[in-house]
Design an enzyme around this catalytic site. Structure first.
Site, PDB file in Angstrom:
ATOM      1  N   ARG A 236       4.842  10.992  19.997  1.00  0.00           N
ATOM      2  CA  ARG A 236       4.643  10.081  18.718  1.00  0.00           C
ATOM      3  C   ARG A 236       3.867   8.862  18.670  1.00  0.00           C
ATOM      4  NH1 ARG A 236       9.152  11.019  16.859  1.00  0.00           N
ATOM      5  NH2 ARG A 236      10.823  10.322  17.516  1.00  0.00           N
ATOM      6  N   GLU A 265       2.852   3.998  10.644  1.00  0.00           N
ATOM      7  CA  GLU A 265       3.172   5.250   9.348  1.00  0.00           C
ATOM      8  C   GLU A 265       3.048   4.324   8.389  1.00  0.00           C
ATOM      9  OE1 GLU A 265       5.524   8.005  11.530  1.00  0.00           O
ATOM     10  OE2 GLU A 265       4.260   8.765  12.841  1.00  0.00           O
ATOM     11  N   HIS A 283       3.481  13.187   9.543  1.00  0.00           N
ATOM     12  CA  HIS A 283       4.920  13.578  10.307  1.00  0.00           C
ATOM     13  C   HIS A 283       5.560  14.530  10.064  1.00  0.00           C
ATOM     14  CE1 HIS A 283       7.129  10.902  13.791  1.00  0.00           C
ATOM     15  NE2 HIS A 283       7.462  12.466  13.477  1.00  0.00           N
TER      16      HIS A 283
END
Length: 533
Positions: A236, A265, A283
């Site tokens: 994370r 993000e 990601h």
């Protein structure tokens, strides 16, 4: 059981087709619509009890509060950052994830990142594509004999450990929940964090983002690390302080970093991404065909199992409910709610401390799932919370001015079967106590304030009960009470009395409907109340 009455489910993100098929085979209607605006999502949810998302859909407080029928949100993946958990919990909406679906893919990406850091493979590839041949520039390091620190030793952490051990790496780690004995079974020696920092050649993090893990790697901890440490974050964004990481890279304290996640993000600040010693991905931890299929399958199975009352897994905001679906626990949940409802009617919206006491070996760990059920009974009408349920009960009880405690005592000497489930309500020095147990699958009332019922009183959802206490045994009392029922147009369906206790007797009448008023009754008895749960 609550949460088992779903009819229609919206899938608002792209998922493997198996998800829809499993839901439909389980008897659920399914609607699939992607790329919805907030307004469109709210409109679609007006007719849906369930919602399944990945990471694109943002289930905000506005969405949750506007979705009147919504009961369950399923996240096909591990993180639930895109779901407002507080808003969902307050409204009694269950949130589930698929904690196992992404594990292998995330672990494999982590291992790939470690290898890329060791040999600078992405940088060398970019150099080759630029027409260069820079053998000296990309001198690497072997993994064999190096020490890997793994922070977080759950499913992903242990998969990383076993894989990197095959490269000859020594694995050490830290986890506040996993015991050292368990981690030793998969080859990880646990150490305090302050001992881990100076030992590691590589550090990888696999924790959730919590206040205690935010900035786990920071200026202070980087300063304690071995010079030239390499860091991986596929968990994370925010666990590694990005500013501190950049400073460590610039000073040479950190020789390289591999990042699949970022605080923002996509990241607007490109300083880390653009650093020559940083490997980055957008990601991709769960971005494999297998993980997507597995997550879609798992969340669908969880929904169907929940609807059928088989099990409740992957719960994020009400973990104590996991055991509420077991065949043994279900009737005890019903008993707990019934006793809570009884207490509300008896004590009159009590304030103070509610004590939930379990007794007997089989209920040793049941207090955490029984206490929310007691609260549901206490609050359902008194607080006008029509949607109070096992998810939001503990949150709402505090607002109602009540404190709830749980405790357990072993079975009484010679007791072989299930222990008793007791509930005590302390109100301004005037104790109220109801005792119940389960016979077969039927919740029953065993006693009130020490007065014992033999046989016990069945507690059924379709049977309103009228309870009253008398000090004398008057032969005319029962005909008088039946007459009062008749005057109100209410039929007597059952009748039981307790054993005499301190010169008093409790009477319990099963009646066809609740009485509009008990004023006439209170002229003939010491106290009276009625309830229907």
């Amino acid at each position: 059981m609550a949460f088992a009455n779903l009819r229609k489910v919206l899938i608002s993100d792209s998922l493997d087709p198996c998800c829809r098929k499993i839901l439909q085979d389980g008897g659920l209607q399914v609607v699939e619509k992607q790329n919805l605006s907030k307004e469109e999502l709210i409109a679609e949810l007006q007719d849906c009890e369930g919602l399944i998302v990945r990471s694109a859909t943002k289930v905000t407080a506005d969405v949750i509060n506007a979705a009147e029928k919504l009961q369950v949100v399923g996240r096909a993946g591990t993180g639930v950052d895109n779901v407002d958990l507080e808003a969902a919990t307050r409204k009694g909406i269950l949130v589930m994830n698929t904690p196992n679906g992404n594990s292998l893919s995330a672990a494999e990406l982590t291992c790939g990142m470690i290898m890329c850091l060791a040999r600078q493979i992405p940088q060398a590839t970019a150099s080759m594509k630029d027409g260069k041949w820079e053998r000296k520039k990309f001198m690497g390091t072997e993994l064999n004999g190096k020490t890997l620190g793994i922070l977080g030793l759950g499913r992903i952490g242990r998969e990383v450990a076993t894989r990197m051990q095959s490269f000859g790496m020594k694995t050490i780690g830290y986890d506040p929940i996993i015991s050292p004995e368990v981690s030793a079974s998969f080859g990880v020696q646990q150490l305090p964090l302050e001992e881990i920092w100076p030992l590691c050649d590589f550090i990888t993090v696999h924790t959730p983002l919590l206040p205690s893990t935010t900035g786990l790697l920071n200026d202070n901890t980087f300063a304690q690390c071995k010079k030239g440490v390499r860091v991986v974050n596929c968990a994370r964004g925010g666990i590694v302080d990005e500013g501190a990481l950049l400073r460590a890279l610039q000073s040479g304290q950190c020789a390289g970093a591999a990042l699949d996640v970022f605080t923002e993000e996509p990241p607007r600040d490109r300083a880390l991404v653009d650093h020559e010693n940083v490997i980055s991905c957008p990601h991709l931890g769960a971005s494999t065909k297998e993980a997507q299929s597995r997550c879609g399958e798992e969340i669908a199975v969880q929904f169907v199992d929940m609807v059928k009352g088989k099990s409740l897994t992957g719960v994020v905001n009400a973990q104590a409910l996991t055991s509420a679906f077991s065949p043994h626990t279900k009737p005890w949940i019903g008993l707990a709610e019934a006793l809570g409802t009884l207490m509300r009617a008896w004590a009159g919206s009590p304030k103070g401390t509610i004590q939930v006491i379990t007794q007997g070996t089989s209920l040793k760990n049941a207090g955490n799932c029984l206490s929310p059920a007691v609260i549901v009974g206490l609050l359902k009408e008194a607080s006008k919370q029509a949607d109070v349920n096992l998810v939001n009960a503990k949150l709402l009880v505090k607002e109602a001015g009540l404190n709830v405690t749980t405790s357990h005592s072993p079975a009484a000497p010679g007791e072989q079967g299930f222990g008793e489930c007791l509930l005590a309500v302390a109100l301004a020095g005037a104790p109220y106590q109801a005792v119940g147990l389960v016979q077969g699958t039927t919740p029953v009332l065993q006693g009130l304030n020490g007065a014992v019922f033999r046989p016990e009183v069945p507690l059924r959802r379709d049977l309103p009960l009228l309870l009253f206490r008398t000090q004398t045994s008057d032969p005319a009392m029962l005909p008088t009470m039946i007459g009062l029922l008749a005057e109100a147009g209410v039929r007597l369906l059952s009748y039981q009395t307790s054993l005499v206790s301190d010169g008093e007797t409790w009477h319990v009448m099963g009646i066809s409907s609740l009485l509009p008023s008990l004023e006439a009754w209170k002229q003939h008895v010491t106290e009276a109340f009625q309830f229907h749960f």
